[in-house]
Design a protein around this motif. Structure first.
Motif, PDB file in Angstrom:
ATOM      1  N   GLY A  75       0.837  -1.186   0.000  1.00 26.13           N
ATOM      2  CA  GLY A  75       0.000   0.000   0.000  1.00 26.13           C
ATOM      3  C   GLY A  75       0.870   1.233   0.000  1.00 26.13           C
ATOM      4  O   GLY A  75       2.069   1.170  -0.258  1.00 26.13           O
ATOM      5  N   LEU A  76       0.265   2.388   0.308  1.00 29.26           N
ATOM      6  CA  LEU A  76       1.031   3.625   0.379  1.00 29.26           C
ATOM      7  C   LEU A  76       0.315   4.639   1.261  1.00 29.26           C
ATOM      8  O   LEU A  76      -0.850   4.489   1.608  1.00 29.26           O
ATOM      9  CB  LEU A  76       1.287   4.207  -1.018  1.00 29.26           C
ATOM     10  N   LYS A  77       1.070   5.664   1.650  1.00 28.88           N
ATOM     11  CA  LYS A  77       0.497   6.724   2.464  1.00 28.88           C
ATOM     12  C   LYS A  77      -0.319   7.672   1.585  1.00 28.88           C
ATOM     13  O   LYS A  77      -0.093   7.779   0.387  1.00 28.88           O
ATOM     14  CB  LYS A  77       1.590   7.500   3.188  1.00 28.88           C
ATOM     15  N   GLY A  78      -1.242   8.372   2.224  1.00 27.46           N
ATOM     16  CA  GLY A  78      -1.955   9.441   1.550  1.00 27.46           C
ATOM     17  C   GLY A  78      -1.181  10.740   1.678  1.00 27.46           C
ATOM     18  O   GLY A  78      -0.072  10.779   2.229  1.00 27.46           O
ATOM     19  N   ILE A  79      -1.771  11.826   1.203  1.00 30.58           N
ATOM     20  CA  ILE A  79      -1.105  13.123   1.270  1.00 30.58           C
ATOM     21  C   ILE A  79      -2.133  14.239   1.380  1.00 30.58           C
ATOM     22  O   ILE A  79      -3.228  14.159   0.815  1.00 30.58           O
ATOM     23  CB  ILE A  79      -0.193  13.344   0.040  1.00 30.58           C
ATOM     24  N   CYS A  80      -1.765  15.256   2.131  1.00 28.98           N
ATOM     25  CA  CYS A  80      -2.512  16.513   2.181  1.00 28.98           C
ATOM     26  C   CYS A  80      -1.497  17.623   1.933  1.00 28.98           C
ATOM     27  O   CYS A  80      -0.598  17.833   2.751  1.00 28.98           O
ATOM     28  CB  CYS A  80      -3.181  16.694   3.545  1.00 28.98           C
ATOM     29  N   TYR A  81      -1.624  18.302   0.804  1.00 30.75           N
ATOM     30  CA  TYR A  81      -0.663  19.339   0.421  1.00 30.75           C
ATOM     31  C   TYR A  81      -1.353  20.695   0.484  1.00 30.75           C
ATOM     32  O   TYR A  81      -2.429  20.878  -0.110  1.00 30.75           O
ATOM     33  CB  TYR A  81      -0.146  19.087  -0.995  1.00 30.75           C
ATOM     34  N   VAL A  82      -0.745  21.622   1.215  1.00 33.08           N
ATOM     35  CA  VAL A  82      -1.355  22.938   1.395  1.00 33.08           C
ATOM     36  C   VAL A  82      -0.294  24.030   1.290  1.00 33.08           C
ATOM     37  O   VAL A  82       0.911  23.764   1.415  1.00 33.08           O
ATOM     38  CB  VAL A  82      -2.062  23.068   2.764  1.00 33.08           C
ATOM     39  N   GLU A  83      -0.763  25.254   1.095  1.00 31.82           N
ATOM     40  CA  GLU A  83       0.098  26.425   1.184  1.00 31.82           C
ATOM     41  C   GLU A  83      -0.432  27.338   2.279  1.00 31.82           C
ATOM     42  O   GLU A  83      -1.634  27.603   2.351  1.00 31.82           O
ATOM     43  CB  GLU A  83       0.142  27.197  -0.134  1.00 31.82           C
ATOM     44  N   LEU A  84       0.462  27.792   3.159  1.00 26.22           N
ATOM     45  CA  LEU A  84       0.129  28.784   4.170  1.00 26.22           C
ATOM     46  C   LEU A  84       0.665  30.133   3.694  1.00 26.22           C
ATOM     47  O   LEU A  84       1.788  30.217   3.202  1.00 26.22           O
ATOM     48  CB  LEU A  84       0.758  28.439   5.518  1.00 26.22           C
ATOM     49  N   ARG A  85      -0.144  31.176   3.879  1.00 23.64           N
ATOM     50  CA  ARG A  85       0.246  32.500   3.381  1.00 23.64           C
ATOM     51  C   ARG A  85      -0.156  33.572   4.393  1.00 23.64           C
ATOM     52  O   ARG A  85      -1.261  33.531   4.943  1.00 23.64           O
ATOM     53  CB  ARG A  85      -0.428  32.774   2.029  1.00 23.64           C
ATOM     54  N   SER A 125      -3.848   3.963   1.483  1.00 24.82           N
ATOM     55  CA  SER A 125      -4.421   2.689   1.039  1.00 24.82           C
ATOM     56  C   SER A 125      -3.516   1.557   1.512  1.00 24.82           C
ATOM     57  O   SER A 125      -2.303   1.597   1.291  1.00 24.82           O
ATOM     58  CB  SER A 125      -4.538   2.664  -0.494  1.00 24.82           C
ATOM     59  N   ARG A 126      -4.108   0.564   2.173  1.00 26.84           N
ATOM     60  CA  ARG A 126      -3.343  -0.595   2.650  1.00 26.84           C
ATOM     61  C   ARG A 126      -4.081  -1.874   2.319  1.00 26.84           C
ATOM     62  O   ARG A 126      -5.310  -1.938   2.372  1.00 26.84           O
ATOM     63  CB  ARG A 126      -3.123  -0.525   4.164  1.00 26.84           C
ATOM     64  N   TRP A 127      -3.292  -2.916   1.980  1.00 28.43           N
ATOM     65  CA  TRP A 127      -3.871  -4.207   1.623  1.00 28.43           C
ATOM     66  C   TRP A 127      -3.159  -5.319   2.381  1.00 28.43           C
ATOM     67  O   TRP A 127      -1.985  -5.185   2.734  1.00 28.43           O
ATOM     68  CB  TRP A 127      -3.761  -4.436   0.105  1.00 28.43           C
ATOM     69  N   PRO A 128      -3.862  -6.447   2.640  1.00 33.12           N
ATOM     70  CA  PRO A 128      -3.270  -7.542   3.416  1.00 33.12           C
ATOM     71  C   PRO A 128      -2.110  -8.213   2.670  1.00 33.12           C
ATOM     72  O   PRO A 128      -2.023  -8.155   1.444  1.00 33.12           O
ATOM     73  CB  PRO A 128      -4.442  -8.524   3.597  1.00 33.12           C
ATOM     74  N   PRO A 129      -1.224  -8.881   3.408  1.00 36.17           N
ATOM     75  CA  PRO A 129      -0.081  -9.542   2.778  1.00 36.17           C
ATOM     76  C   PRO A 129      -0.418 -10.867   2.113  1.00 36.17           C
ATOM     77  O   PRO A 129       0.425 -11.425   1.402  1.00 36.17           O
ATOM     78  CB  PRO A 129       0.877  -9.767   3.954  1.00 36.17           C
ATOM     79  N   GLY A 135     -12.326  -1.920  -5.328  1.00 37.40           N
ATOM     80  CA  GLY A 135     -12.114  -3.153  -4.568  1.00 37.40           C
ATOM     81  C   GLY A 135     -11.062  -4.063  -5.164  1.00 37.40           C
ATOM     82  O   GLY A 135     -11.222  -5.287  -5.163  1.00 37.40           O
ATOM     83  N   ILE A 136      -9.958  -3.474  -5.646  1.00 38.65           N
ATOM     84  CA  ILE A 136      -8.895  -4.251  -6.289  1.00 38.65           C
ATOM     85  C   ILE A 136      -7.687  -4.305  -5.365  1.00 38.65           C
ATOM     86  O   ILE A 136      -7.045  -3.280  -5.117  1.00 38.65           O
ATOM     87  CB  ILE A 136      -8.472  -3.622  -7.630  1.00 38.65           C
ATOM     88  N   PRO A 137      -7.308  -5.471  -4.831  1.00 34.10           N
ATOM     89  CA  PRO A 137      -6.098  -5.556  -4.009  1.00 34.10           C
ATOM     90  C   PRO A 137      -4.873  -5.118  -4.810  1.00 34.10           C
ATOM     91  O   PRO A 137      -4.745  -5.443  -5.998  1.00 34.10           O
ATOM     92  CB  PRO A 137      -6.012  -7.039  -3.653  1.00 34.10           C
ATOM     93  N   ALA A 138      -3.973  -4.388  -4.158  1.00 32.09           N
ATOM     94  CA  ALA A 138      -2.833  -3.817  -4.867  1.00 32.09           C
ATOM     95  C   ALA A 138      -1.524  -4.220  -4.214  1.00 32.09           C
ATOM     96  O   ALA A 138      -1.460  -4.531  -3.017  1.00 32.09           O
ATOM     97  CB  ALA A 138      -2.947  -2.298  -4.916  1.00 32.09           C
ATOM     98  N   VAL A 139      -0.461  -4.162  -5.013  1.00 30.61           N
ATOM     99  CA  VAL A 139       0.894  -4.431  -4.536  1.00 30.61           C
ATOM    100  C   VAL A 139       1.846  -3.636  -5.415  1.00 30.61           C
ATOM    101  O   VAL A 139       1.525  -3.323  -6.574  1.00 30.61           O
ATOM    102  CB  VAL A 139       1.208  -5.944  -4.601  1.00 30.61           C
ATOM    103  N   GLY A 140       2.998  -3.275  -4.872  1.00 29.72           N
ATOM    104  CA  GLY A 140       3.968  -2.523  -5.658  1.00 29.72           C
ATOM    105  C   GLY A 140       5.357  -3.133  -5.597  1.00 29.72           C
ATOM    106  O   GLY A 140       5.813  -3.542  -4.528  1.00 29.72           O
ATOM    107  N   PHE A 141       6.014  -3.233  -6.740  1.00 23.36           N
ATOM    108  CA  PHE A 141       7.449  -3.513  -6.809  1.00 23.36           C
ATOM    109  C   PHE A 141       7.941  -2.939  -8.124  1.00 23.36           C
ATOM    110  O   PHE A 141       7.156  -2.760  -9.056  1.00 23.36           O
ATOM    111  CB  PHE A 141       7.771  -5.002  -6.672  1.00 23.36           C
ATOM    112  N   GLY A 142       9.229  -2.600  -8.205  1.00 18.69           N
ATOM    113  CA  GLY A 142       9.666  -1.905  -9.403  1.00 18.69           C
ATOM    114  C   GLY A 142      11.164  -1.894  -9.601  1.00 18.69           C
ATOM    115  O   GLY A 142      11.889  -2.730  -9.044  1.00 18.69           O
ATOM    116  N   SER A 143      11.641  -0.920 -10.387  1.00 16.66           N
ATOM    117  CA  SER A 143      13.025  -0.930 -10.879  1.00 16.66           C
ATOM    118  C   SER A 143      13.918   0.095 -10.195  1.00 16.66           C
ATOM    119  O   SER A 143      15.071   0.248 -10.568  1.00 16.66           O
ATOM    120  CB  SER A 143      13.033  -0.654 -12.385  1.00 16.66           C
TER     121      SER A 143
END
Length: 459
Positions: free
Chosen positions: A197-207, A368-372, A412-420
């Motif tokens: 899975g992966l973390k989410g994000i909240c991106y903001v600007e303070l002014r 988003s997190r999915w079981p092993p 509802g699609i289980p996900a996994v990541g691996f790469g180069s």
């Protein structure tokens, strides 16, 4: 006499290795395109090339737009009992600061076995490697044992604003039994990793605005300074131990389960190698061991991504800034959402008298997190084990972010990541790179992944 069992992927590996230079050259041609979504540069041109390449890999593919968004490539080929969704993106981060690149960011260059260029790791490398692996599989192994669908988008690096609508519009073309996500890396010790899975994000600007225009610094004792005002507001968001102190935010962080902690206990972590990559003597707060792993994988972050105020040119200018701004991101874990974090941030600042600090929301994505033990995860582990000859390291999630929830959670699609990539790939930074050997090995691993997830044996 026991005869050795032939390797069913010997022909596949030979086919891939014989085309190594052609594969790298093809990736280099894609990297040359400055596809910077933040600047709306090169998007349509790159989408056209990715669409053509996807078709050449055997897909019935089209480019789709929703609400004026960028072209998203959707395609399908193969047949079988299972369907795999392949998610990648063809846009890249801005290359700045340009003066820190050893060679120009959009002139792919090989040095010491590494291919340098913006997008080599994030994410043009994985996109191209997977198309090449699919093509190599059908050429050397045989017909695909499963149906493959692809989703290649062009605005991941700016928050995938139109992806949710696209997924809803084209859900029938995206549904699958498992998804291979865009990214993946070797860890700092050189071990292949698989992420759940992966973390989410909240991106903001303070002014902040103080005076109506910049002033002579001699009035600094009586005229409000926007830069100091912003610094005081920012200082309220973290304490000296680097802990997030936004009121109520940590109360919404899901406590790690026994299964989470067991994964972390088993997880090897090359602390010395990691520190060496970033040139640091210790981690924040002197963290080590389980506390370090728990902070990295299972806790949110709050990061000042940039600060702007006053004069930063050569020499001196005695000026009192009228305006100051900062861009921040919060990496999110369950059960934080971008909307919740923005609301908590506003209330936190107001409670401390900083109601004058404006908050401008940018992009946000849920974690988003999915079981092993999903079929797609076990296939990824088996494929990496076979390709690399070693047990891959399984991460509970990637510390980075992406629109996995918008695609996989929604359908509802289980996900996994691996790469180069590798631990020193410098994603989002100058001198982004991949090792050519890792690139070829990802093609090898991905071919085996298709085989296993399609219900075939590697024995």
């Amino acid at each position: 006499m026991v005869r050795p069992v032939p390797d069913p992927f010997a022909a596949f590996d030979a086919y891939v290795r014989a085309r190594q230079q052609a594969y790298v050259d093809e990736l280099g041609a894609l990297v040359r395109l400055p596809t910077v979504s933040a600047q709306q540069q090169g998007i349509d041109e790159t989408a056209t090339i990715v669409l053509e390449r996807t078709k050449r890999a055997g897909f019935a593919a089209t480019a789709e737009r929703v609400s004026g968004g960028p072209p998203t490539i959707l395609g399908e080929q193969g047949s079988g009992g299972r369907t795999l969704l392949v998610y990648d993106h063809y846009d890249v981060q801005p290359p700045d600061p340009l003066d820190e690149w050893t060679t120009p960011p959009f002139e792919p260059t090989v040095r010491d076995g590494l291919l340098f260029g913006r997008g080599t790791s994030d994410n043009k490398g994985n996109l191209m490697a997977r198309l090449q692996a699919i093509e190599a599989y059908t050429a050397s192994v045989g017909p695909l044992p499963l149906k493959i669908r692809v989703l290649f988008e062009g605005e991941e690096e700016i928050g995938s604003e139109h992806l949710n609508e696209l997924v809803m519009t084209h859900a029938d073309r995206l549904r699958a039994d498992g998804c291979i996500w865009e990214a993946g890396y070797k860890d700092a010790a050189g071990r292949p990793t698989v992420s759940l899975g992966l973390k989410g994000i909240c991106y903001v600007e303070l002014r902040v605005r103080g005076a109506k225009l910049d002033a002579h610094s001699s009035v600094g004792g009586i005229v409000p300074n926007a830069a100091w005002r912003l610094v005081w507001a920012l200082a309220s968001l973290k304490n000296e131990r680097d802990e997030i102190t936004v009121d109520g935010l940590m109360d919404h962080v899901r406590k790690p389960s026994a299964a989470d902690l067991a994964i972390l206990e088993r997880l090897p972590w090359g602390e010395d190698d990691f520190r060496k990559i970033y040139g640091i003597s210790q981690f924040v707060g002197g963290l080590t061991g389980m506390a370090l792993k728990q902070r990295y994988f299972l806790e949110p972050t709050g990061t000042i991504c940039g600060l702007t105020s006053g004069y930063q040119g050569p020499g001196s200018k005695t000026v009192l800034p009228a305006v100051a701004s900062a861009k921040l991101d919060f990496r999110l874990v369950p059960d934080l959402t971008p909307e919740l974090v923005r609301d908590l941030l506003r209330k936190h600042l107001d409670a401390r008298g900083f109601s004058d600090v404006e908050i401008t929301p940018y992009h946000g994505e849920r974690p988003s997190r999915w079981p092993p033990d999903t079929d797609v995860a076990t296939a990824a582990v088996a494929a990496n084990r076979a390709a690399y000859g070693t047990e891959p390291v399984v991460y509970p999630l990637m510390a980075g972010s992406g629109p996995m929830a918008q695609v996989c959670d929604q359908l509802g699609i289980p996900a996994v990541g691996f790469g180069s990539g590798n631990a020193g790939s410098a994603n989002h930074a100058p001198n982004e790179n991949i090792a050519i050997a890792d690139y070829i090995d990802h093609i090898r691993a991905f071919g085996r992944f298709l085989h296993v997830f399609g219900g075939q044996s590697l024995d």
